[in-house]
Design a protein around this motif. Structure first.
Motif, mmCIF file in Angstrom:
data_model
loop_
_atom_site.group_PDB
_atom_site.id
_atom_site.type_symbol
_atom_site.label_atom_id
_atom_site.label_comp_id
_atom_site.label_asym_id
_atom_site.label_seq_id
_atom_site.Cartn_x
_atom_site.Cartn_y
_atom_site.Cartn_z
ATOM 1 N N LEU A 102 0.887 -1.217 0.013
ATOM 2 C CA LEU A 102 -0.067 0.061 0.085
ATOM 3 C C LEU A 102 0.923 1.185 -0.037
ATOM 4 O O LEU A 102 1.786 1.374 0.610
ATOM 5 N N GLU A 103 0.142 2.311 -0.752
ATOM 6 C CA GLU A 103 0.941 3.689 -0.727
ATOM 7 C C GLU A 103 0.677 4.209 0.646
ATOM 8 O O GLU A 103 -0.440 4.140 1.367
ATOM 9 N N ARG A 104 1.425 5.106 0.917
ATOM 10 C CA ARG A 104 1.147 5.912 2.207
ATOM 11 C C ARG A 104 -0.193 6.759 2.110
ATOM 12 O O ARG A 104 -1.077 6.807 2.958
ATOM 13 N N GLU A 105 -0.428 7.193 1.020
ATOM 14 C CA GLU A 105 -1.593 8.099 0.951
ATOM 15 C C GLU A 105 -2.989 6.977 0.866
ATOM 16 O O GLU A 105 -4.264 7.342 1.220
ATOM 17 N N GLU A 106 -2.880 5.671 0.865
ATOM 18 C CA GLU A 106 -3.960 4.751 0.920
ATOM 19 C C GLU A 106 -4.222 4.420 2.366
ATOM 20 O O GLU A 106 -5.000 3.730 2.780
ATOM 21 N N LEU A 107 -3.330 4.739 3.370
ATOM 22 C CA LEU A 107 -3.521 4.535 4.716
ATOM 23 C C LEU A 107 -4.590 5.253 5.495
ATOM 24 O O LEU A 107 -4.605 6.366 5.307
ATOM 25 N N SER A 108 -5.088 4.669 6.490
ATOM 26 C CA SER A 108 -6.142 5.391 7.303
ATOM 27 C C SER A 108 -5.224 5.943 8.550
ATOM 28 O O SER A 108 -4.086 5.453 8.657
ATOM 29 N N GLY A 109 -5.769 6.804 9.434
ATOM 30 C CA GLY A 109 -4.939 7.377 10.389
ATOM 31 C C GLY A 109 -4.429 6.266 11.303
ATOM 32 O O GLY A 109 -3.012 6.402 11.731
ATOM 33 N N GLY A 110 -5.127 5.485 11.688
ATOM 34 C CA GLY A 110 -4.861 4.453 12.534
ATOM 35 C C GLY A 110 -3.852 3.389 11.938
ATOM 36 O O GLY A 110 -2.994 3.018 12.565
ATOM 37 N N MET A 111 -4.065 3.148 10.757
ATOM 38 C CA MET A 111 -3.107 2.138 10.031
ATOM 39 C C MET A 111 -1.666 3.030 9.832
ATOM 40 O O MET A 111 -0.634 2.187 10.010
ATOM 41 N N ALA A 112 -1.888 4.313 9.749
ATOM 42 C CA ALA A 112 -0.730 5.114 9.323
ATOM 43 C C ALA A 112 -0.002 5.071 10.706
ATOM 44 O O ALA A 112 1.535 4.500 10.830
ATOM 45 N N LYS A 113 -0.366 5.009 11.762
ATOM 46 C CA LYS A 113 0.230 4.950 13.180
ATOM 47 C C LYS A 113 0.805 3.452 13.235
ATOM 48 O O LYS A 113 1.915 3.330 13.972
ATOM 49 N N ARG A 114 0.208 2.495 13.001
ATOM 50 C CA ARG A 114 0.640 1.319 13.174
ATOM 51 C C ARG A 114 1.841 1.078 12.301
ATOM 52 O O ARG A 114 2.777 0.220 12.724
ATOM 53 N N VAL A 115 1.787 1.610 11.169
ATOM 54 C CA VAL A 115 2.908 1.093 10.206
ATOM 55 C C VAL A 115 4.100 2.185 10.753
ATOM 56 O O VAL A 115 5.144 1.681 10.725
ATOM 57 N N ALA A 116 3.755 3.211 11.356
ATOM 58 C CA ALA A 116 4.976 3.956 12.047
ATOM 59 C C ALA A 116 5.788 3.387 13.301
ATOM 60 O O ALA A 116 6.884 2.990 13.246
ATOM 61 N N LEU A 117 4.831 2.371 13.832
ATOM 62 C CA LEU A 117 5.224 1.784 14.942
ATOM 63 C C LEU A 117 5.977 0.242 14.478
ATOM 64 O O LEU A 117 6.927 -0.028 14.944
ATOM 65 N N ALA A 118 5.595 -0.006 13.073
ATOM 66 C CA ALA A 118 5.969 -1.306 12.685
ATOM 67 C C ALA A 118 7.369 -0.826 12.106
ATOM 68 O O ALA A 118 8.391 -1.679 12.390
ATOM 69 N N ARG A 119 7.650 0.246 11.675
ATOM 70 C CA ARG A 119 8.925 0.608 11.075
ATOM 71 C C ARG A 119 9.792 0.760 12.410
ATOM 72 O O ARG A 119 11.055 0.258 12.199
ATOM 73 N N ALA A 120 9.419 1.161 13.306
ATOM 74 C CA ALA A 120 10.273 1.117 14.643
ATOM 75 C C ALA A 120 10.609 0.022 15.251
ATOM 76 O O ALA A 120 11.709 -0.339 15.338
ATOM 77 N N ILE A 121 9.432 -1.132 15.248
ATOM 78 C CA ILE A 121 9.782 -2.404 15.758
ATOM 79 C C ILE A 121 10.946 -3.202 14.918
ATOM 80 O O ILE A 121 11.720 -3.930 15.621
ATOM 81 N N ALA A 122 10.697 -2.835 13.654
ATOM 82 C CA ALA A 122 11.655 -3.704 12.758
ATOM 83 C C ALA A 122 13.122 -3.381 12.902
ATOM 84 O O ALA A 122 13.802 -4.414 12.728
ATOM 85 N N LEU A 123 13.656 -2.421 13.567
ATOM 86 C CA LEU A 123 14.754 -1.880 13.826
ATOM 87 C C LEU A 123 15.289 -2.626 15.209
ATOM 88 O O LEU A 123 16.405 -2.364 15.284
ATOM 89 N N ASP A 124 14.513 -3.187 15.889
ATOM 90 C CA ASP A 124 14.790 -3.950 17.138
ATOM 91 C C ASP A 124 15.610 -3.220 17.905
ATOM 92 O O ASP A 124 16.788 -3.455 18.650
ATOM 93 N N PRO A 125 15.229 -1.938 18.237
ATOM 94 C CA PRO A 125 15.915 -0.940 19.083
ATOM 95 C C PRO A 125 16.086 -1.283 20.489
ATOM 96 O O PRO A 125 15.162 -1.809 21.059
ATOM 97 N N ALA A 126 17.410 -0.882 21.093
ATOM 98 C CA ALA A 126 17.518 -1.089 22.628
ATOM 99 C C ALA A 126 16.623 0.077 23.248
ATOM 100 O O ALA A 126 16.192 0.109 24.552
#
Ligand code: ATP
Ligand code: MG
Length: 274
Positions: free
Chosen positions: A152-176
């Motif tokens: 999906l393109e960014r423009e196709e995401l709802s507000g709630g989905m965009a927040k989850r994608v932002a979270l997924a992007r963070a989780i994927a980095l396995d941050p300390a």
């Protein structure tokens, strides 16, 4: 620099941090110690300097006075480093172990896949196969469909989905160390609740290297406080006004804390997420 023995399990140490913009004092001497593995919520009135403090903790702003030290996970024992003394290459070493979920989701144009893959390639140096697996895992971890959502393109995401994608992007980095700036603001209760659960789950899961994760969350969300029971740090007049358990914060009769507690649901409901 502080003695190593004092600071062994410290993730963040802010000492007397002061910051003004055009004569306006925003931070007036912030002292804050965050231990590795802690879950900390930073709260306080709108315009009170929470985001400015966060920007100091990630080295985007430097204090006019005082200093900010953050653990360097590239080095055994993760010693604290004064952010103001680091060059870009040294900052990159620290950043490799961080993830930041901004107040505005700050997704790039492009697909969900592009958004998650960029950091994995540039910060982590993963190859294509590993990136693909990490993207799938992260999308699945935030409760989205890994077969469809990455395309999906960014423009196709709802507000709630965009927040989850932002979270997924963070989780994927396995941050300390993971920073969130108002991760649930403007969401309806159901989506807010999902994000709260995710933050808890990510926090409780050790890093790939088996280390406890440290989470720092700027928020006005009372639901998040009652569910996650973080250590609460409240800013007021540019200083740390309260620092203690959620329970004590919620029961406070302080004439500074009470009006803020009443205001929290209104601040939390404002849609400033996009
Ligand atoms: N780069 C900047 N230049 C000038 N002023 C700034 C800058 N960044 C922040 N400020 C000011 O600093 C103050 C604190 O802002 P900040 O964004 O930290 O508030 P906040 O506590 O995060 O509020 P909110 O809950 O609304 O997000 C505000 O008065 C803001 O206008
Ligand atoms: Mg803010």
């Amino acid at each position: 620099m502080a003695e190593a023995s004092d600071t062994q399990s410290l993730e963040i140490l802010a000492e007397n941090v002061q910051k003004s913009f055009n004569e306006k004092h925003v931070l007036n001497g912030i002292d804050l110690k965050i231990e590795r593995g802690e879950l900390v919520a930073i709260v306080g009135e709108s315009g009170g300097g929470k985001t400015v403090l966060l920007q100091h903790l990630i080295g985007r702003l430097h204090p006019d006075e005082g200093r900010v030290l953050v653990a360097d996970h590239e080095v055994p024992g993760a010693p604290l480093k004064d952010l103001a003394t680091l060059d870009e290459a040294q900052m990159d070493e620290l950043r490799r172990h961080w993830a930041i979920v901004f107040q505005k989701n700050a997704l790039y144009t492009g697909t969900v896949y592009d958004n998650i893959a960029l950091g994995l390639e540039e910060i982590k140096g993963y190859d294509d196969a590993r990136i693909e697996k990490s993207v799938r895992d992260a999308v699945e971890a935030v409760g989205l469909d890994p077969d469809n959502v990455p395309q999906l393109e960014r423009e196709e995401l709802s507000g709630g989905m965009a927040k989850r994608v932002a979270l997924a992007r963070a989780i994927a980095l396995d941050p300390a160390l993971i920073f969130y700036d108002e991760p649930t603001t403007g969401l309806d209760p159901e989506h807010a609740s999902q994000i709260q659960q995710l933050i808890q789950r990510v926090h409780d899961r050790k890093t790939d290297l088996g280390m406890p994760r440290t989470s720092v969350i700027v928020t006005h969300d009372t639901g998040l406080l009652s569910r996650l029971q973080p250590r609460v740090v409240m800013l007021h007049s540019g200083k740390v006004f309260f620092d203690g358990p959620t329970e004590k914060f919620a029961q406070s009769a302080s004439p500074i804390i009470l009006p803020y507690l009443e205001l929290m649901p209104i601040l939390h409901g404002r849609d400033r997420s996009r």
